[in-house]
Design a protein around this motif. Structure first.
Motif, PDB file in Angstrom:
ATOM      1  N   SER A 126      16.909  32.470 -69.118  1.00  0.00           N
ATOM      2  CA  SER A 126      17.019  33.524 -68.495  1.00  0.00           C
ATOM      3  C   SER A 126      16.706  33.222 -66.812  1.00  0.00           C
ATOM      4  O   SER A 126      17.425  33.809 -66.167  1.00  0.00           O
ATOM      5  CB  SER A 126      16.403  34.590 -69.069  1.00  0.00           C
ATOM      6  OG  SER A 126      16.845  34.851 -70.271  1.00  0.00           O
ATOM      7  N   LEU A 127      15.646  32.645 -66.794  1.00  0.00           N
ATOM      8  CA  LEU A 127      15.147  32.494 -65.360  1.00  0.00           C
ATOM      9  C   LEU A 127      15.836  31.463 -64.544  1.00  0.00           C
ATOM     10  O   LEU A 127      15.968  31.564 -63.396  1.00  0.00           O
ATOM     11  CB  LEU A 127      13.454  32.382 -65.298  1.00  0.00           C
ATOM     12  CG  LEU A 127      12.644  33.314 -65.889  1.00  0.00           C
ATOM     13  CD1 LEU A 127      11.213  32.931 -65.990  1.00  0.00           C
ATOM     14  CD2 LEU A 127      12.762  34.615 -65.235  1.00  0.00           C
ATOM     15  N   GLU A 128      16.018  30.401 -65.082  1.00  0.00           N
ATOM     16  CA  GLU A 128      16.669  29.303 -64.478  1.00  0.00           C
ATOM     17  C   GLU A 128      18.209  29.147 -64.175  1.00  0.00           C
ATOM     18  O   GLU A 128      18.805  28.934 -63.209  1.00  0.00           O
ATOM     19  CB  GLU A 128      16.263  28.054 -65.117  1.00  0.00           C
ATOM     20  CG  GLU A 128      16.955  26.739 -64.801  1.00  0.00           C
ATOM     21  CD  GLU A 128      16.086  26.102 -63.462  1.00  0.00           C
ATOM     22  OE1 GLU A 128      16.644  25.429 -62.654  1.00  0.00           O
ATOM     23  OE2 GLU A 128      14.931  26.687 -63.229  1.00  0.00           O
ATOM     24  N   TYR A 129      18.978  29.867 -65.404  1.00  0.00           N
ATOM     25  CA  TYR A 129      20.296  29.976 -65.291  1.00  0.00           C
ATOM     26  C   TYR A 129      20.852  31.231 -65.313  1.00  0.00           C
ATOM     27  O   TYR A 129      22.254  31.451 -65.245  1.00  0.00           O
ATOM     28  CB  TYR A 129      20.835  29.417 -66.647  1.00  0.00           C
ATOM     29  CG  TYR A 129      20.556  27.727 -66.778  1.00  0.00           C
ATOM     30  CD1 TYR A 129      20.935  26.821 -66.155  1.00  0.00           C
ATOM     31  CD2 TYR A 129      19.375  27.834 -67.631  1.00  0.00           C
ATOM     32  CE1 TYR A 129      20.538  25.391 -66.083  1.00  0.00           C
ATOM     33  CE2 TYR A 129      18.546  26.323 -67.832  1.00  0.00           C
ATOM     34  CZ  TYR A 129      19.353  25.277 -67.198  1.00  0.00           C
ATOM     35  OH  TYR A 129      19.041  24.086 -67.124  1.00  0.00           O
ATOM     36  N   GLY A 130      19.922  32.454 -65.580  1.00  0.00           N
ATOM     37  CA  GLY A 130      20.543  33.656 -65.705  1.00  0.00           C
ATOM     38  C   GLY A 130      21.219  34.021 -66.880  1.00  0.00           C
ATOM     39  O   GLY A 130      21.971  35.002 -67.119  1.00  0.00           O
ATOM     40  N   GLY A 131      20.455  33.476 -67.934  1.00  0.00           N
ATOM     41  CA  GLY A 131      20.986  33.748 -69.102  1.00  0.00           C
ATOM     42  C   GLY A 131      22.494  33.552 -69.434  1.00  0.00           C
ATOM     43  O   GLY A 131      23.135  32.782 -68.966  1.00  0.00           O
ATOM     44  N   TRP A 132      23.122  34.461 -70.426  1.00  0.00           N
ATOM     45  CA  TRP A 132      24.578  34.300 -70.847  1.00  0.00           C
ATOM     46  C   TRP A 132      25.467  34.468 -69.764  1.00  0.00           C
ATOM     47  O   TRP A 132      26.682  34.403 -70.036  1.00  0.00           O
ATOM     48  CB  TRP A 132      24.851  35.078 -71.948  1.00  0.00           C
ATOM     49  CG  TRP A 132      24.240  34.597 -73.319  1.00  0.00           C
ATOM     50  CD1 TRP A 132      23.122  34.962 -73.928  1.00  0.00           C
ATOM     51  CD2 TRP A 132      24.883  33.474 -73.987  1.00  0.00           C
ATOM     52  NE1 TRP A 132      22.982  33.965 -74.901  1.00  0.00           N
ATOM     53  CE2 TRP A 132      24.099  33.306 -75.120  1.00  0.00           C
ATOM     54  CE3 TRP A 132      25.990  32.624 -73.682  1.00  0.00           C
ATOM     55  CZ2 TRP A 132      24.292  32.156 -76.113  1.00  0.00           C
ATOM     56  CZ3 TRP A 132      26.237  31.720 -74.550  1.00  0.00           C
ATOM     57  CH2 TRP A 132      25.447  31.324 -75.609  1.00  0.00           C
ATOM     58  N   LYS A 133      25.253  34.891 -68.492  1.00  0.00           N
ATOM     59  CA  LYS A 133      26.016  34.851 -67.524  1.00  0.00           C
ATOM     60  C   LYS A 133      26.433  33.267 -66.896  1.00  0.00           C
ATOM     61  O   LYS A 133      27.442  33.419 -66.447  1.00  0.00           O
ATOM     62  CB  LYS A 133      25.315  35.383 -66.155  1.00  0.00           C
ATOM     63  CG  LYS A 133      25.215  36.664 -66.071  1.00  0.00           C
ATOM     64  CD  LYS A 133      24.449  37.447 -64.773  1.00  0.00           C
ATOM     65  CE  LYS A 133      23.135  36.696 -64.676  1.00  0.00           C
ATOM     66  NZ  LYS A 133      22.379  37.240 -63.290  1.00  0.00           N
TER      67      LYS A 133
END
Length: 207
Positions: A126-133
């Protein structure tokens, strides 16, 4: 009137029941962070503790058998198997826990039905990639699913890829399902982008 092959069962999700949020190599999921403050305000057990199934799964499963249930639907914590979510190799200690749960269920002739993803991404994703976005989540998810399929081949017959992808059509659900920690980030575009990526990941896992 129920058919003779109808099975009575119960269901849970990892963050609701397991506890042991940081034991044996597991790292935080976004649920651990989102729920902690909310639960503590209301005096509920947080995901750190939950109902402590991690340490009491044998008693829990024995009670399921005593009540006559024939199937147990549960989820596997992604961050227990891949603590950060983007590692190349899984956490063996995390897998051993699920080995034990599945073997205990089979001992009582209770069918394990596994949900691969139940609103619980490793916090790092979630923090590194923005989760499922992020489309990168598809490959991370498929690596996770492949490990589970290979590990439990012959022991688990029934799988669910995701729990309620449709929750991404709701702002509140998107915070959980897509791993977006800031509610202000939940716009229509990000919600539908996240849902598209989950649907692609689901279809590829089924294949």
């Amino acid at each position: 009137m129920f058919r003779e092959d109808f099975v009575w069962g119960v269901a849970s999700s990892a963050y609701q029941v397991e506890g042991a949020a940081y034991e044996d190599g597991k790292k935080a999921s976004q649920q651990d962070v989102i729920n902690k403050e909310n639960y503590e305000k209301r005096g509920f057990a947080t995901a750190d503790i939950a109902s402590d199934q991690y340490h009491h799964y044998k008693e829990d499963i024995a009670m399921l058998a005593e009540m006559g249930f024939k199937v147990y639907r549960f989820s596997i914590s992604w961050s227990r198997v891949f603590p950060n979510g983007d590692e190349e190799t899984p956490n063996e200690e995390g897998l051993k826990f699920y080995d034990n749960v599945i073997d205990e269920l089979r001992k009582y002739n209770i069918e394990p039905l596994i949900t691969i993803s139940h609103y619980e991404n490793p916090l790092h994703l979630s923090l590194e990639y923005g989760g499922w976005k992020s489309r990168k989540m598809i490959d991370f998810y498929l690596r996770f699913a492949k490990v589970l399929f290979e590990r439990y081949k012959g022991k688990v017959k029934y799988w669910l890829t995701f729990n309620e992808i449709n929750m991404l059509t709701q702002d509140f659900g998107a915070v959980f399902c897509a791993g977006m920690l800031d509610p202000e980030d939940v716009c229509e575009q990000s919600r539908y982008q996240a849902m598209h990526h989950q649907l692609v990941a689901s279809a590829r896992a089924v294949s």
